[in-house]
Design an enzyme around this catalytic site. Structure first.
Site, short mmCIF file in Angstrom:
data_model
loop_
_atom_site.label_atom_id
_atom_site.label_comp_id
_atom_site.label_asym_id
_atom_site.label_seq_id
_atom_site.Cartn_x
_atom_site.Cartn_y
_atom_site.Cartn_z
CG HIS A 86 32.03 50.11 -53.06
ND1 HIS A 86 32.43 50.54 -51.83
CD2 HIS A 86 31.72 51.22 -53.76
CE1 HIS A 86 32.35 51.87 -51.78
NE2 HIS A 86 31.92 52.30 -52.94
CG ASN A 110 30.44 46.35 -45.80
OD1 ASN A 110 31.25 47.26 -45.88
ND2 ASN A 110 29.83 46.02 -44.69
CB ILE A 111 32.82 43.79 -51.49
CG1 ILE A 111 34.05 43.77 -50.55
CG2 ILE A 111 32.76 45.12 -52.22
CD1 ILE A 111 35.39 43.86 -51.28
CB SER A 143 35.87 56.01 -42.14
OG SER A 143 35.97 55.65 -43.50
N GLY A 196 29.13 51.74 -39.08
CA GLY A 196 30.44 51.16 -39.41
C GLY A 196 31.08 51.72 -40.66
CB ALA A 227 28.25 48.35 -35.54
P1 NAD Z 1 36.37 52.13 -43.53
O1 NAD Z 1 37.39 51.06 -43.30
O2 NAD Z 1 36.80 53.40 -44.15
O3 NAD Z 1 35.68 52.52 -42.13
C1 NAD Z 1 35.19 51.57 -41.24
C2 NAD Z 1 34.85 52.30 -39.95
O4 NAD Z 1 34.22 51.38 -39.07
C3 NAD Z 1 36.10 52.84 -39.23
O5 NAD Z 1 35.86 54.17 -38.85
C4 NAD Z 1 36.24 51.93 -38.00
O6 NAD Z 1 36.73 52.61 -36.89
C5 NAD Z 1 34.79 51.52 -37.79
N1 NAD Z 1 34.62 50.22 -37.14
C6 NAD Z 1 35.38 49.10 -37.28
N2 NAD Z 1 34.84 48.08 -36.58
C7 NAD Z 1 33.73 48.59 -35.98
C8 NAD Z 1 32.74 48.02 -35.13
N3 NAD Z 1 32.78 46.74 -34.75
N4 NAD Z 1 31.72 48.82 -34.70
C9 NAD Z 1 31.66 50.13 -35.07
N5 NAD Z 1 32.57 50.70 -35.87
C10 NAD Z 1 33.57 49.94 -36.34
O7 NAD Z 1 35.18 51.45 -44.34
P2 NAD Z 1 34.06 52.09 -45.29
O8 NAD Z 1 33.63 53.41 -44.76
O9 NAD Z 1 33.09 51.00 -45.55
O10 NAD Z 1 34.78 52.44 -46.66
C11 NAD Z 1 35.89 51.80 -47.19
C12 NAD Z 1 35.72 50.75 -48.24
O11 NAD Z 1 35.98 49.54 -47.60
C13 NAD Z 1 34.45 50.49 -48.96
O12 NAD Z 1 34.65 50.82 -50.26
C14 NAD Z 1 34.25 48.96 -48.87
O13 NAD Z 1 33.95 48.44 -50.14
C15 NAD Z 1 35.56 48.46 -48.44
N6 NAD Z 1 35.69 47.27 -47.57
C16 NAD Z 1 34.66 46.39 -47.39
C17 NAD Z 1 34.84 45.31 -46.56
C18 NAD Z 1 33.68 44.36 -46.41
O14 NAD Z 1 32.98 44.11 -47.37
N7 NAD Z 1 33.45 43.82 -45.21
C19 NAD Z 1 36.03 45.14 -45.84
C20 NAD Z 1 37.07 46.06 -46.05
C21 NAD Z 1 36.88 47.12 -46.91
#
Ligand code: NAD
Length: 276
Positions: free
Chosen positions: A126, A109-110, A203, A201, A245
């Site tokens: 990241h 996460n970022i 994928s 949390g 989560a």
């Molecule tokens: P992803 O979006 O690929 O996967 C997130 C997973 O979490 C999904 O499978 C979804 O179904 C699940 N999910 C969503 N809400 C949930 C909850 N409340 N409880 C349990 N599961 C839940 O994200 P990733 O695997 O982190 O990879 C993708 C990229 O996304 C990373 O490179 C990251 O940098 C970036 N990203 C980060 C943020 C952030 O910093 N919050 C937000 C969006 C994307």
């Protein structure tokens, strides 16, 4: 399956997962965007709300050639990150750290929410979207202040580094870029040494972060996966917890505290904990 049946299965799994956490010699947690959706930050892939449906992240790399587009995105996305507050998932992880149970926290996460929740050391793979970084001196600056100081009639030019005057960009890793060397190498070592890795949390489709649980498995470590939908490594997880989560982690913390309290007299690592 009914919600009651799922809850019953989850309860048994939560007990097993908590025991693994308490008994772990080296527990490592890897988080993804799903841990922060309960703080109001959309993940990338959930249909409809995912950030991908609205923005092309590669456009951030155009901060030099198309500063206006960069600033439009920064002004729209920035506040969502710097105003967000940690949720119970981040808080539980910080609490496990305080209890001395956590050997390392790695995040894709970022959003900086683990730090806001009180986790002292976070290996950010990241980058961090609450900061801007200088392309020359690598200084990092609070994005809220930079946005406020950058007048909107100057959005056709990049922001200047307050330290050296070179240009600032968002402190995040884009798809065509390498991960920051320090956090990546430290994360690989943590993953290899972990006898238990808890993934929450994610994928597990984003490379190379999704290799980390495989390092743990290759070294005979075990996986606990918490996610509300299938992940690429479900078939290799020791424990699979399906659901939100934040709630699952709260349930785990409760159980971990019970187990730690019971074993406090005999286990050195729990002797210093003050149980409420
Ligand atoms: P992803 O979006 O690929 O996967 C997130 C997973 O979490 C999904 O499978 C979804 O179904 C699940 N999910 C969503 N809400 C949930 C909850 N409340 N409880 C349990 N599961 C839940 O994200 P990733 O695997 O982190 O990879 C993708 C990229 O996304 C990373 O490179 C990251 O940098 C970036 N990203 C980060 C943020 C952030 O910093 N919050 C937000 C969006 C994307």
């Amino acid at each position: 399956m009914s919600t009651n049946q799922i809850n019953k299965i989850n309860l048994e799994l939560i007990q097993k997962a908590s025991k693994m956490i308490v008994d772990a010699k080296s527990l490592v947690i890897l988080t993804g965007a799903g841990i922060s959706t309960e703080s109001g930050i959309p993940d990338f892939r959930t249909p409809g709300t995912g950030l991908w449906s609205k923005y092309n992240p590669d456009d951030f790399s155009h901060f030099l050639h198309e500063p206006s587009l960069f600033w439009k995105m920064i002004r729209e996305i920035g506040p969502g990150f710097y105003k967000a507050k940690p949720n119970s998932g981040h808080e539980v992880i910080a609490e496990l750290d305080k209890m001395g149970l956590l050997n390392g926290l790695i995040t894709q996460n970022i959003d900086g929410l683990h730090q806001k929740a009180g986790s002292p050391i976070v290996h950010e793979l990241h980058g961090n979207a609450t900061e801007m970084k200088c392309i020359a001196c690598h200084g990092r600056f609070d994005i809220e202040k930079i946005i406020k100081n950058h007048k909107s009639n100057e959005d056709h030019i990049p922001a200047d580094c307050p330290q050296c005057g070179a240009y600032l960009t968002l402190n995040v890793v884009l798809f065509d870029q390498f991960l920051p060397r320090g956090p990546w190498l430290e994360s690989v070592t943590l993953a290899q040494k972990a006898d238990v890795m808890l993934v929450a949390g994610s994928s597990l489709v984003v490379y190379p972060a999704n290799e980390l649980p495989i390092y743990t498995l290759k070294n005979n470590g075990k996986l606990i996966i918490i996610n509300n939908e299938e992940t690429d490594l479900d078939s290799r997880a020791e424990i699979l917890l399906r659901g939100q989560a934040g709630k699952i982690l709260q349930d785990i913390l409760k159980e971990v505290k019970n187990l730690a309290k019971e074993s406090a007299p005999s286990k050195e690592k729990f002797k210093k904990i003050k149980f409420k």
